[in-house]
Design an enzyme around this catalytic site. Structure first.
Site, mmCIF file in Angstrom:
data_model
loop_
_atom_site.group_PDB
_atom_site.id
_atom_site.type_symbol
_atom_site.label_atom_id
_atom_site.label_comp_id
_atom_site.label_asym_id
_atom_site.label_seq_id
_atom_site.Cartn_x
_atom_site.Cartn_y
_atom_site.Cartn_z
ATOM 1 N N ARG A 1 0.868 -1.170 0.000
ATOM 2 C CA ARG A 1 0.000 0.000 0.000
ATOM 3 C C ARG A 1 0.907 1.223 0.000
ATOM 4 O O ARG A 1 2.043 1.165 0.482
ATOM 5 C CB ARG A 1 -0.906 0.014 1.232
ATOM 6 C CG ARG A 1 -1.777 -1.236 1.388
ATOM 7 C CD ARG A 1 -2.556 -1.180 2.697
ATOM 8 N NE ARG A 1 -3.417 -2.347 2.880
ATOM 9 C CZ ARG A 1 -3.065 -3.447 3.519
ATOM 10 N NH1 ARG A 1 -1.856 -3.519 4.058
ATOM 11 N NH2 ARG A 1 -3.900 -4.460 3.641
ATOM 12 N N LYS B 1 -1.768 -2.628 7.687
ATOM 13 C CA LYS B 1 -3.037 -2.282 8.327
ATOM 14 C C LYS B 1 -3.178 -3.026 9.647
ATOM 15 O O LYS B 1 -2.735 -4.161 9.791
ATOM 16 C CB LYS B 1 -4.206 -2.673 7.413
ATOM 17 C CG LYS B 1 -4.716 -1.552 6.539
ATOM 18 C CD LYS B 1 -5.984 -1.983 5.822
ATOM 19 C CE LYS B 1 -6.563 -0.840 5.014
ATOM 20 N NZ LYS B 1 -7.808 -1.249 4.316
ATOM 21 N N HIS C 1 -2.315 1.554 -5.868
ATOM 22 C CA HIS C 1 -3.047 0.331 -5.571
ATOM 23 C C HIS C 1 -3.139 -0.575 -6.800
ATOM 24 O O HIS C 1 -3.280 -1.800 -6.659
ATOM 25 C CB HIS C 1 -4.446 0.652 -5.037
ATOM 26 C CG HIS C 1 -4.816 -0.158 -3.844
ATOM 27 N ND1 HIS C 1 -4.199 -0.030 -2.613
ATOM 28 C CD2 HIS C 1 -5.729 -1.155 -3.679
ATOM 29 C CE1 HIS C 1 -4.718 -0.889 -1.758
ATOM 30 N NE2 HIS C 1 -5.638 -1.583 -2.387
ATOM 31 N N ARG D 1 -0.268 -2.753 -6.613
ATOM 32 C CA ARG D 1 -0.511 -3.789 -5.596
ATOM 33 C C ARG D 1 -1.373 -4.909 -6.181
ATOM 34 O O ARG D 1 -1.079 -6.097 -5.987
ATOM 35 C CB ARG D 1 -1.183 -3.156 -4.388
ATOM 36 C CG ARG D 1 -1.574 -4.117 -3.265
ATOM 37 C CD ARG D 1 -2.077 -3.308 -2.072
ATOM 38 N NE ARG D 1 -2.798 -4.090 -1.097
ATOM 39 C CZ ARG D 1 -2.224 -4.772 -0.095
ATOM 40 N NH1 ARG D 1 -0.911 -4.774 0.017
ATOM 41 N NH2 ARG D 1 -2.955 -5.444 0.776
ATOM 42 N N HIS E 1 -3.197 -9.405 4.215
ATOM 43 C CA HIS E 1 -4.641 -9.434 4.459
ATOM 44 C C HIS E 1 -4.938 -10.199 5.744
ATOM 45 O O HIS E 1 -4.433 -11.307 5.947
ATOM 46 C CB HIS E 1 -5.373 -10.102 3.296
ATOM 47 C CG HIS E 1 -5.449 -9.241 2.071
ATOM 48 N ND1 HIS E 1 -5.785 -9.733 0.823
ATOM 49 C CD2 HIS E 1 -5.245 -7.902 1.909
ATOM 50 C CE1 HIS E 1 -5.767 -8.739 -0.045
ATOM 51 N NE2 HIS E 1 -5.445 -7.628 0.582
ATOM 52 N N TYR F 1 -9.126 -11.872 -6.178
ATOM 53 C CA TYR F 1 -8.190 -12.110 -7.277
ATOM 54 C C TYR F 1 -8.462 -13.436 -7.991
ATOM 55 O O TYR F 1 -8.003 -13.624 -9.119
ATOM 56 C CB TYR F 1 -6.752 -12.076 -6.755
ATOM 57 C CG TYR F 1 -6.393 -10.741 -6.143
ATOM 58 C CD1 TYR F 1 -6.267 -9.610 -6.937
ATOM 59 C CD2 TYR F 1 -6.210 -10.601 -4.770
ATOM 60 C CE1 TYR F 1 -5.960 -8.371 -6.380
ATOM 61 C CE2 TYR F 1 -5.893 -9.369 -4.210
ATOM 62 C CZ TYR F 1 -5.778 -8.264 -5.015
ATOM 63 O OH TYR F 1 -5.479 -7.037 -4.465
#
Length: 332
Positions: free
Chosen positions: A159, A184, A256, A259, A282, A291
């Site tokens: 990110r 995150k 992004h 990414r 994630h 994906y």
């Protein structure tokens, strides 16, 4: 009437960072949502933002704001839902401090999120990625820095906040090149670096100098590279790459998107969605499953792995009445 300014200040400066443990980037995202909300309400009521009252932010006003950002700002339904989620989080904070506003808060929290199309995630091909990475001029200091930034962003699937937050101490080049990333939810992950990525980082470190900032990447003034600064760098080199790779023309190239491109490349190479989830950081593998919808080879493997049932074959035989009607129609 209850002034809203002290509530928002306490929400952003105390509740989110101290009580909830939100990162500075998350707090900035919430602050941006409220900047848009207060600007809209201020214009609509012709009142300065600092003079707005909590009672003026009712359900009708919130719905009007959400409609406005879709129609006037061109925001998507998913962005609309993010703004609504920020407002609802704030209202949960307010209801503990002002129970008399419970009815107003309940009406706002009852506003539903908007359903929207789940489109396929856009990504770049390896040819397009190569064109973007080759765009910087490696004969200049800025070009060496830009290549290292772009390469690390793509190879690590980072990110933009993770990229500009990488510090010198987070990068290990010997014996095995790797980088530690704070993602995150303040979750750290350690990623090995491709040889070419490590080579570009070494080239940058050789010309970086010793600016008074701990971050790996700096701007022309020697200060920490910002999100906006990297987005500008990417946009500039993507425009340059479009002259060599026509498929990049008229495309909006964002951090992004790099990414997403990394995720698709890794999925095609590993065939393991769990590894992709770990690489991207994630917390929930369901986030990564988006994906799987992009890569058709995943569906082809599923088809080839299943033995279709043996079905009885036959030939359609029309009833006489149908044949007669068709013959009559043909004759006419």
């Amino acid at each position: 009437m209850t002034p809203i300014a002290p509530l928002i200040t306490g929400f952003l400066r105390d509740y989110l960072p101290n009580q909830r443990g939100f990162s500075p980037h998350s707090c900035d995202a919430y602050a941006h949502s409220f900047k848009l909300l207060l600007a809209f309400v201020s214009t609509r009521l012709r009142v300065r933002p600092a003079q707005l009252m909590l009672e003026q932010i009712n359900a009708d006003m919130v719905i009007a704001f959400l409609t406005n950002i879709e129609r006037e700002r061109g925001n998507s339904a998913s962005t609309r839902n993010l703004r609504l989620a920020a407002i609802k989080t704030f209202m949960r904070y307010v209801e503990l401090k002002y129970p008399r506003a419970l009815e107003q808060i309940a009406q706002i929290r009852a506003i539903p999120g908007k359903r929207h199309e789940q489109k396929l995630v856009q990504h770049l091909t390896l040819i397009e990625i190569r064109a973007v990475l080759d765009a910087p001029d490696l004969k200049t200091r800025a070009g060496i820095r830009d290549r290292a930034m772009l390469h690390l962003c793509f190879a690590g699937g980072l990110r933009v906040s993770e990229l500009v937050g990488v510090r010198l101490e987070d990068v290990v080049l010997h014996p095995t090149p790797s980088v530690t990333v704070l993602g995150k939810g303040r979750r750290e992950r350690c990623l090995p670096l491709w040889k070419d990525t490590a080579r570009d980082i070494r080239a940058w470190l050789a010309v970086r100098g010793t600016p008074p900032t701990p971050e790996l990447f700096t701007n022309a003034q020697g200060r920490t590279m910002t999100r906006a600064g990297f987005e500008y760098v990417l946009e500039k080199h993507a425009a340059s790459a479009a002259s060599q790779c026509p498929t990049l023309s008229d495309r909006v190239i964002t951090p992004h998107l790099l990414r997403h491109s990394c995720a698709v490349t890794m999925l095609q190479a590993t065939r393991d969605i769990r590894k992709v989830a770990l690489w991207l950081g994630h917390a929930d593998i369901r986030t990564t499953e988006v994906y799987l919808r992009i890569d058709p080879s995943e569906k082809l493997e599923a088809i080839e792995a299943v033995l279709p049932p043996s079905l009885r074959r036959g030939r359609f035989k029309a009833p006489d009445a149908l044949i007669a009607s068709l013959m009559a129609h043909r004759g006419a």
